[in-house]
Design a protein around this motif. Structure first.
Motif, PDB file in Angstrom:
ATOM      1  N   ASP A  10       0.874  -1.162   0.000  1.00  0.00           N
ATOM      2  CA  ASP A  10       0.000   0.000   0.000  1.00  0.00           C
ATOM      3  C   ASP A  10       0.925   1.231   0.000  1.00  0.00           C
ATOM      4  OD1 ASP A  10      -2.304   1.674   0.463  1.00  0.00           O
ATOM      5  OD2 ASP A  10      -1.660   1.801   2.554  1.00  0.00           O
ATOM      6  N   ASP A  12      -0.115   5.175   0.789  1.00  0.00           N
ATOM      7  CA  ASP A  12      -0.364   6.158   1.856  1.00  0.00           C
ATOM      8  C   ASP A  12      -0.272   5.502   3.225  1.00  0.00           C
ATOM      9  OD1 ASP A  12      -1.057   8.703   0.515  1.00  0.00           O
ATOM     10  OD2 ASP A  12      -2.687   7.535  -0.362  1.00  0.00           O
ATOM     11  N   GLY A  13       0.593   6.030   4.074  1.00  0.00           N
ATOM     12  CA  GLY A  13       0.722   5.494   5.428  1.00  0.00           C
ATOM     13  C   GLY A  13       1.665   4.309   5.533  1.00  0.00           C
ATOM     14  N   ASP A 219      -1.412  -0.367   5.952  1.00  0.00           N
ATOM     15  CA  ASP A 219      -1.617   0.262   7.258  1.00  0.00           C
ATOM     16  C   ASP A 219      -3.076   0.217   7.703  1.00  0.00           C
ATOM     17  OD1 ASP A 219      -2.373   2.209   5.295  1.00  0.00           O
ATOM     18  OD2 ASP A 219      -2.197   3.792   6.805  1.00  0.00           O
ATOM     19  N   ASP A 224      -6.320  -2.910   3.168  1.00  0.00           N
ATOM     20  CA  ASP A 224      -5.107  -3.634   2.766  1.00  0.00           C
ATOM     21  C   ASP A 224      -5.057  -5.070   3.288  1.00  0.00           C
ATOM     22  OD1 ASP A 224      -4.195  -1.118   1.786  1.00  0.00           O
ATOM     23  OD2 ASP A 224      -3.553  -0.612   3.814  1.00  0.00           O
TER      24      ASP A 224
HETATM   25 MG   LIG Z   1      -2.750   3.279   3.483  1.00  0.00          MG
END
Ligand SMILES: [Mg+2]
Length: 267
Positions: A10, A12-13, A219, A224
């Motif tokens: 993934d 973002d984060g 995250d 995810d």
């Molecule tokens: Mg994320």
């Protein structure tokens, strides 16, 4: 981590927050590439093209190309190629637009003003495609809602409630789609992004490797980790973004691993 040869991340984060790389993420990606492993990125963000996502990761220090990017838009593109939709109302940005354009689906709101769509019951389309849409107005929500009530099929790129940035959480596609859903009383029929396993299953089939070689890092449990779980591959929850170890315990499914950071993955 040495038993895996295909690593799906993934973004973002996990790899970055906004425009800043997560500590040790770039180091870990380069470590995997030197080892000869395959690296892919799976983003639910439909606002950007795969090329622009690849360029962003490359700028942060890991050289990548668009073939390594799986996005809700690229999955949408593959899906539309198998269907015969002629017209769409686009409630979204560039990635979603390209998925329609590449398959010759006419975007009605490019040629018909929103006010006309709102006022004229005879204006219809085959699908409403919705995703993140940062310049959406009340009239866009109203038009999407009316077109669904006039019989369009509701298709969405992803349903992420929020996007983590440096200063907190911004509204994600899911927050905006909820506005259409709440107004129309109609729920999306097809969702392309995580936690749908479609993207990972097609990667497994394209690479023709055993699913035990694959691992998904993310995250969020609800997108995810559930996506990896749905695709029957191993998962690693990274505590660098949206969720804590306590959050993870509140779900009926578990990640295979939980890591504070990528330094732990290299040990
Ligand atoms: Mg994320």
């Amino acid at each position: 981590m040495n038993s895996y040869s295909v690593h799906i991340f993934d973004l973002d984060g996990v790899i970055y927050l906004g425009n800043t790389a997560i500590p040790h993420a770039i180091e870990y990606l380069n470590h995997l590439s030197i080892k000869g492993d395959k690296v892919y990125f799976f983003t639910n963000n439909s606002s950007k093209t795969r090329l622009s996502v690849a360029e962003k990761i490359s700028k942060l220090g890991y050289t990548t190309n668009e073939e390594q990017i799986i996005s809700s838009s690229s999955i949408a593109n593959e899906y539309f190629a198998t269907k015969n939709y002629k017209s769409a109302f686009l409630f979204g940005e560039l990635g979603a637009r390209n998925a329609l354009f590449d398959n010759g689906i006419q975007i009605i709101n490019d040629s018909i003003p929103l006010e006309t769509i709102l006022d004229n019951d005879s204006i219809k389309c085959d699908i409403v495609l919705a995703g993140i849409f940062r310049t959406a107005t009340y009239s866009h929500v109203a038009a999407a809602s009316l077109l669904l009530q006039r019989g369009a099929k509701f298709i969405v790129t992803n349903t992420d409630p929020s996007i983590p940035i440096e200063r907190g959480l911004f509204p994600g596609a899911g927050a905006m789609i909820k506005a259409i859903e709440t107004a129309s009383g109609i729920v999306p029929e097809i969702i392309f992004g995580k936690p749908s396993p479609i993207g990972i299953l097609s990667l497994i089939s394209n690479l023709n490797l055993p699913e035990t070689n694959f691992i998904m890092y993310g995250d969020r449990m609800d997108t995810d980790i559930l996506c990896g779980y749905n695709a029957n591959i191993s998962t690693a929850l990274m505590l660098t973004g949206a969720m804590t170890r306590e959050d993870a315990n509140s779900y009926p499914f578990k990640p295979t691993y939980i890591y504070n950071n990528f330094l732990e993955c290299m040990q």
